[in-house]
Design a protein around this motif. Structure first.
Motif, PDB file in Angstrom:
ATOM      1  N   ASP A   1      66.033 -38.743  50.626  1.00  0.00           N
ATOM      2  CA  ASP A   1      66.272 -38.718  52.065  1.00  0.00           C
ATOM      3  C   ASP A   1      67.644 -39.326  52.302  1.00  0.00           C
ATOM      4  OD1 ASP A   1      65.925 -38.588  54.908  1.00  0.00           O
ATOM      5  OD2 ASP A   1      63.766 -38.808  54.601  1.00  0.00           O
ATOM      6  N   ILE A   2      68.144 -39.182  53.527  1.00  0.00           N
ATOM      7  CA  ILE A   2      69.447 -39.767  53.853  1.00  0.00           C
ATOM      8  C   ILE A   2      69.360 -41.289  53.918  1.00  0.00           C
ATOM      9  CG2 ILE A   2      69.209 -39.653  56.373  1.00  0.00           C
ATOM     10  CD1 ILE A   2      72.210 -38.627  56.317  1.00  0.00           C
ATOM     11  N   ASN A   3      68.163 -41.808  54.209  1.00  0.00           N
ATOM     12  CA  ASN A   3      67.854 -43.226  54.063  1.00  0.00           C
ATOM     13  C   ASN A   3      66.903 -43.368  52.880  1.00  0.00           C
ATOM     14  OD1 ASN A   3      69.276 -44.128  56.467  1.00  0.00           O
ATOM     15  ND2 ASN A   3      67.622 -43.167  57.631  1.00  0.00           N
ATOM     16  N   GLU A   4      67.062 -44.418  52.113  1.00  0.00           N
ATOM     17  CA  GLU A   4      66.275 -44.554  50.885  1.00  0.00           C
ATOM     18  C   GLU A   4      64.775 -44.532  51.176  1.00  0.00           C
ATOM     19  OE1 GLU A   4      65.751 -48.143  47.829  1.00  0.00           O
ATOM     20  OE2 GLU A   4      67.715 -47.146  47.669  1.00  0.00           O
ATOM     21  N   PRO A   5      64.055 -43.546  50.644  1.00  0.00           N
ATOM     22  CA  PRO A   5      62.614 -43.469  50.915  1.00  0.00           C
ATOM     23  C   PRO A   5      61.845 -44.455  50.042  1.00  0.00           C
ATOM     24  CG  PRO A   5      63.288 -41.640  49.535  1.00  0.00           C
ATOM     25  CD  PRO A   5      64.545 -42.391  49.869  1.00  0.00           C
ATOM     26  N   PRO A   6      60.808 -45.064  50.595  1.00  0.00           N
ATOM     27  CA  PRO A   6      59.990 -45.980  49.788  1.00  0.00           C
ATOM     28  C   PRO A   6      58.969 -45.216  48.951  1.00  0.00           C
ATOM     29  CG  PRO A   6      59.146 -45.891  52.019  1.00  0.00           C
ATOM     30  CD  PRO A   6      60.373 -45.019  51.999  1.00  0.00           C
ATOM     31  N   ILE A   7      58.480 -45.867  47.925  1.00  0.00           N
ATOM     32  CA  ILE A   7      57.309 -45.361  47.215  1.00  0.00           C
ATOM     33  C   ILE A   7      56.087 -45.783  48.023  1.00  0.00           C
ATOM     34  CG2 ILE A   7      55.929 -45.524  45.108  1.00  0.00           C
ATOM     35  CD1 ILE A   7      58.502 -46.160  43.604  1.00  0.00           C
ATOM     36  N   PRO A   8      55.205 -44.853  48.381  1.00  0.00           N
ATOM     37  CA  PRO A   8      54.036 -45.225  49.195  1.00  0.00           C
ATOM     38  C   PRO A   8      53.240 -46.344  48.544  1.00  0.00           C
ATOM     39  CG  PRO A   8      54.219 -42.838  49.027  1.00  0.00           C
ATOM     40  CD  PRO A   8      55.231 -43.403  48.081  1.00  0.00           C
ATOM     41  N   LYS A   9      52.747 -47.244  49.369  1.00  0.00           N
ATOM     42  CA  LYS A   9      51.998 -48.384  48.874  1.00  0.00           C
ATOM     43  C   LYS A   9      50.658 -47.953  48.292  1.00  0.00           C
ATOM     44  CE  LYS A   9      53.989 -51.623  52.237  1.00  0.00           C
ATOM     45  NZ  LYS A   9      53.699 -52.534  53.372  1.00  0.00           N
ATOM     46  N   GLY A  10      50.258 -48.644  47.224  1.00  0.00           N
ATOM     47  CA  GLY A  10      48.921 -48.471  46.686  1.00  0.00           C
ATOM     48  C   GLY A  10      48.705 -47.257  45.817  1.00  0.00           C
ATOM     49  N   VAL A  11      49.777 -46.516  45.445  1.00  0.00           N
ATOM     50  CA  VAL A  11      49.567 -45.338  44.605  1.00  0.00           C
ATOM     51  C   VAL A  11      49.251 -45.761  43.168  1.00  0.00           C
ATOM     52  CG1 VAL A  11      51.028 -43.868  46.030  1.00  0.00           C
ATOM     53  CG2 VAL A  11      52.059 -45.109  44.115  1.00  0.00           C
ATOM     54  N   LYS A  12      48.566 -44.897  42.437  1.00  0.00           N
ATOM     55  CA  LYS A  12      48.121 -45.226  41.087  1.00  0.00           C
ATOM     56  C   LYS A  12      49.259 -45.183  40.071  1.00  0.00           C
ATOM     57  CE  LYS A  12      43.397 -43.453  41.714  1.00  0.00           C
ATOM     58  NZ  LYS A  12      42.413 -42.435  41.253  1.00  0.00           N
ATOM     59  N   TYR A  13      50.242 -44.306  40.305  1.00  0.00           N
ATOM     60  CA  TYR A  13      51.282 -44.107  39.299  1.00  0.00           C
ATOM     61  C   TYR A  13      52.674 -44.219  39.922  1.00  0.00           C
ATOM     62  CZ  TYR A  13      47.172 -42.278  36.949  1.00  0.00           C
ATOM     63  OH  TYR A  13      45.907 -42.147  36.421  1.00  0.00           O
ATOM     64  N   PRO A  14      53.025 -45.390  40.450  1.00  0.00           N
ATOM     65  CA  PRO A  14      54.342 -45.559  41.060  1.00  0.00           C
ATOM     66  C   PRO A  14      55.484 -45.339  40.070  1.00  0.00           C
ATOM     67  CG  PRO A  14      53.282 -47.691  40.716  1.00  0.00           C
ATOM     68  CD  PRO A  14      52.249 -46.651  40.444  1.00  0.00           C
ATOM     69  N   GLN A  15      55.206 -45.534  38.778  1.00  0.00           N
ATOM     70  CA  GLN A  15      56.235 -45.342  37.754  1.00  0.00           C
ATOM     71  C   GLN A  15      56.649 -43.876  37.623  1.00  0.00           C
ATOM     72  OE1 GLN A  15      53.083 -46.187  37.249  1.00  0.00           O
ATOM     73  NE2 GLN A  15      52.211 -45.164  35.445  1.00  0.00           N
ATOM     74  N   ASN A  16      55.853 -42.979  38.197  1.00  0.00           N
ATOM     75  CA  ASN A  16      56.177 -41.550  38.139  1.00  0.00           C
ATOM     76  C   ASN A  16      57.095 -41.107  39.272  1.00  0.00           C
ATOM     77  OD1 ASN A  16      54.545 -41.456  35.939  1.00  0.00           O
ATOM     78  ND2 ASN A  16      52.952 -40.168  36.843  1.00  0.00           N
ATOM     79  N   ALA A  17      57.527 -42.046  40.092  1.00  0.00           N
ATOM     80  CA  ALA A  17      58.405 -41.718  41.227  1.00  0.00           C
ATOM     81  C   ALA A  17      59.852 -42.071  40.904  1.00  0.00           C
ATOM     82  CB  ALA A  17      57.954 -42.472  42.469  1.00  0.00           C
ATOM     83  N   LYS A  18      60.745 -41.234  41.371  1.00  0.00           N
ATOM     84  CA  LYS A  18      62.181 -41.486  41.282  1.00  0.00           C
ATOM     85  C   LYS A  18      62.750 -41.427  42.691  1.00  0.00           C
ATOM     86  CE  LYS A  18      66.430 -39.776  39.094  1.00  0.00           C
ATOM     87  NZ  LYS A  18      67.001 -38.724  38.191  1.00  0.00           N
ATOM     88  N   ILE A  19      63.492 -42.448  43.084  1.00  0.00           N
ATOM     89  CA  ILE A  19      64.027 -42.554  44.436  1.00  0.00           C
ATOM     90  C   ILE A  19      65.524 -42.252  44.417  1.00  0.00           C
ATOM     91  CG2 ILE A  19      64.345 -44.056  46.435  1.00  0.00           C
ATOM     92  CD1 ILE A  19      61.413 -43.433  45.739  1.00  0.00           C
ATOM     93  N   ILE A  20      65.951 -41.320  45.278  1.00  0.00           N
ATOM     94  CA  ILE A  20      67.373 -40.988  45.376  1.00  0.00           C
ATOM     95  C   ILE A  20      67.769 -40.928  46.858  1.00  0.00           C
ATOM     96  CG2 ILE A  20      69.209 -39.334  44.863  1.00  0.00           C
ATOM     97  CD1 ILE A  20      67.548 -38.331  42.525  1.00  0.00           C
ATOM     98  N   LYS A  21      68.691 -41.776  47.246  1.00  0.00           N
ATOM     99  CA  LYS A  21      69.268 -41.704  48.578  1.00  0.00           C
ATOM    100  C   LYS A  21      70.390 -40.674  48.543  1.00  0.00           C
ATOM    101  CE  LYS A  21      71.690 -44.517  52.032  1.00  0.00           C
ATOM    102  NZ  LYS A  21      72.220 -45.866  52.343  1.00  0.00           N
ATOM    103  N   ALA A  22      70.281 -39.618  49.352  1.00  0.00           N
ATOM    104  CA  ALA A  22      71.250 -38.530  49.256  1.00  0.00           C
ATOM    105  C   ALA A  22      71.437 -37.830  50.597  1.00  0.00           C
ATOM    106  CB  ALA A  22      70.803 -37.513  48.201  1.00  0.00           C
ATOM    107  N   ASN A  23      72.645 -37.343  50.809  1.00  0.00           N
ATOM    108  CA  ASN A  23      72.987 -36.525  51.970  1.00  0.00           C
ATOM    109  C   ASN A  23      73.108 -35.084  51.494  1.00  0.00           C
ATOM    110  OD1 ASN A  23      74.060 -35.217  54.163  1.00  0.00           O
ATOM    111  ND2 ASN A  23      75.715 -36.666  54.518  1.00  0.00           N
ATOM    112  N   LEU A  24      72.189 -34.226  51.894  1.00  0.00           N
ATOM    113  CA  LEU A  24      72.171 -32.850  51.424  1.00  0.00           C
ATOM    114  C   LEU A  24      73.325 -32.013  51.968  1.00  0.00           C
ATOM    115  CD1 LEU A  24      68.344 -32.028  51.599  1.00  0.00           C
ATOM    116  CD2 LEU A  24      69.684 -32.913  49.674  1.00  0.00           C
ATOM    117  N   LEU A  25      74.085 -32.583  52.885  1.00  0.00           N
ATOM    118  CA  LEU A  25      75.255 -31.887  53.403  1.00  0.00           C
ATOM    119  C   LEU A  25      76.477 -32.083  52.510  1.00  0.00           C
ATOM    120  CD1 LEU A  25      74.769 -32.638  57.190  1.00  0.00           C
ATOM    121  CD2 LEU A  25      74.707 -30.377  56.119  1.00  0.00           C
ATOM    122  N   SER A  26      76.365 -32.925  51.503  1.00  0.00           N
ATOM    123  CA  SER A  26      77.469 -33.135  50.570  1.00  0.00           C
ATOM    124  C   SER A  26      77.119 -32.529  49.218  1.00  0.00           C
ATOM    125  CB  SER A  26      77.766 -34.620  50.406  1.00  0.00           C
ATOM    126  OG  SER A  26      76.758 -35.259  49.653  1.00  0.00           O
TER     127      SER A  26
END
Length: 319
Positions: free
Chosen positions: A32-57
């Motif tokens: 997302d254009i603002n850093e998205p969080p990993i939802p709380k309480g998920v079983k496999y948070p290690q399977n998430a990758k967070i990328i702050k990005a502007n899709l217009l660039s």
């Protein structure tokens, strides 16, 4: 599967990410254009990758698109009244960013499954009492027009084999938790959410018979996950849009459900005050659909709005 969710900081992105990250078999990139969080309480948070990005660039798109992707949920965008208030911003975020994403996908991972979030706002009056899939969309808002532009791109990119696209035209999602959004339909969640949290809510139309086409968050997530399994040839290559099933509910019926589930005292927190900017947008939208195609394909529909209110109350207890 490796799944990318754009607009992942938003409500639907977070809701879907929570379900995906409770399944060990998924790797999920949230952007997302603002850093998205990993939802709380998920079983496999290690399977998430967070990328702050502007899709217009170019750099922003390149940072989230790679050859390992199996599917993409495109949820980024500016909502209805926000697009109407700022035409340039709406076109850039809703149209230009989507084209930028699609072009990167077709060059990097051709044929990837893309599930694009559209809206009933693509329709405008005059409309029949019941809208079916044969009705040509004629939007009466910039938001609806921007969605139609993107739907056409999804159709053509799929026809040419660049992607395997599906466009889901969402009903209004109610009840959304969190803060009000810039959507003209935001009050359709607020009139339940705010009173249940002891806050006042403004209903911008003074007509309790006003009808809306709604879908609960729980049912929407079910249908989003189902679309991952939909055969590529379930629709013609150049007609990829599906009207996601909903239910028709009046303002009065929503008030009745609030009183029944939350208590009669909650009705005192509802204030009816017509908004001349929002009312025309609301009146341009269809209120009943023939969802035969979606149901035949295997999509699910809610049974009642009261059930959605009960689900929301249960979610408050969980949190």
């Amino acid at each position: 599967m490796h799944i990318l969710i754009t607009g992942a900081a938003g409500f639907i992105g977070q809701l879907l990410a929570k379900e995906l990250l409770n399944d060990e078999s998924h790797q999920v990139t949230l952007t997302d254009i603002n850093e998205p969080p990993i939802p709380k309480g998920v079983k496999y948070p290690q399977n998430a990758k967070i990328i702050k990005a502007n899709l217009l660039s170019d750099n922003g798109v390149a940072s989230v698109v790679d050859k390992s992707l199996d599917a993409v949920y495109a949820f980024h965008g500016i909502m209805s009244s926000g697009s109407e208030a700022n035409f340039e911003l709406g076109m850039r975020v809703n149209v230009d960013a989507t084209r930028s994403l699609l072009d990167a996908l077709r060059k990097t991972v051709p044929g990837v499954r893309v599930i694009y979030s559209s809206s009933q706002a693509v329709y405008g009056q005059p409309l029949p009492e019941i809208v079916d899939d044969s009705i040509t969309p004629t939007p009466e808002s910039s938001y609806g027009a921007e969605k139609i532009i993107c739907e056409t791109m999804i159709n053509d990119y799929t026809r040419r084999g660049f992607i395997t696209g599906f466009t889901l035209r969402f009903p209004t999602i109610s009840i959304r938790p969190g803060a009000p959004t810039a959507a003209a339909s935001s009050f359709l969640s607020g009139m339940i959410r705010e009173p249940m949290n002891g806050k006042e809510s403004i209903i911008p139309i003074e007509d309790r018979s006003f009808r809306s086409w709604l879908c609960s968050p729980k049912t929407l997530v079910h249908n989003l996950l189902f679309t991952l399994t939909l055969p590529a040839d379930a629709l013609p290559r150049h007609i990829r849009q599906i009207n996601v099933p909903g239910i028709c509910v009046t303002i009065q019926e929503m008030m009745d459900a609030l009183a029944k589930v939350g208590g009669e005292d909650k009705l005192a927190l509802l204030k009816e005050k017509e908004d001349p900017a929002i009312k025309p947008i609301l009146l341009s939208w269809p209120t009943r659909f023939d969802n035969s195609q979606a149901v035949r394909l295997g999509f699910k529909r809610d049974t009642s709005f009261e059930e959605a209110v009960v689900d929301y109350v249960e979610s408050l207890k969980e949190n």
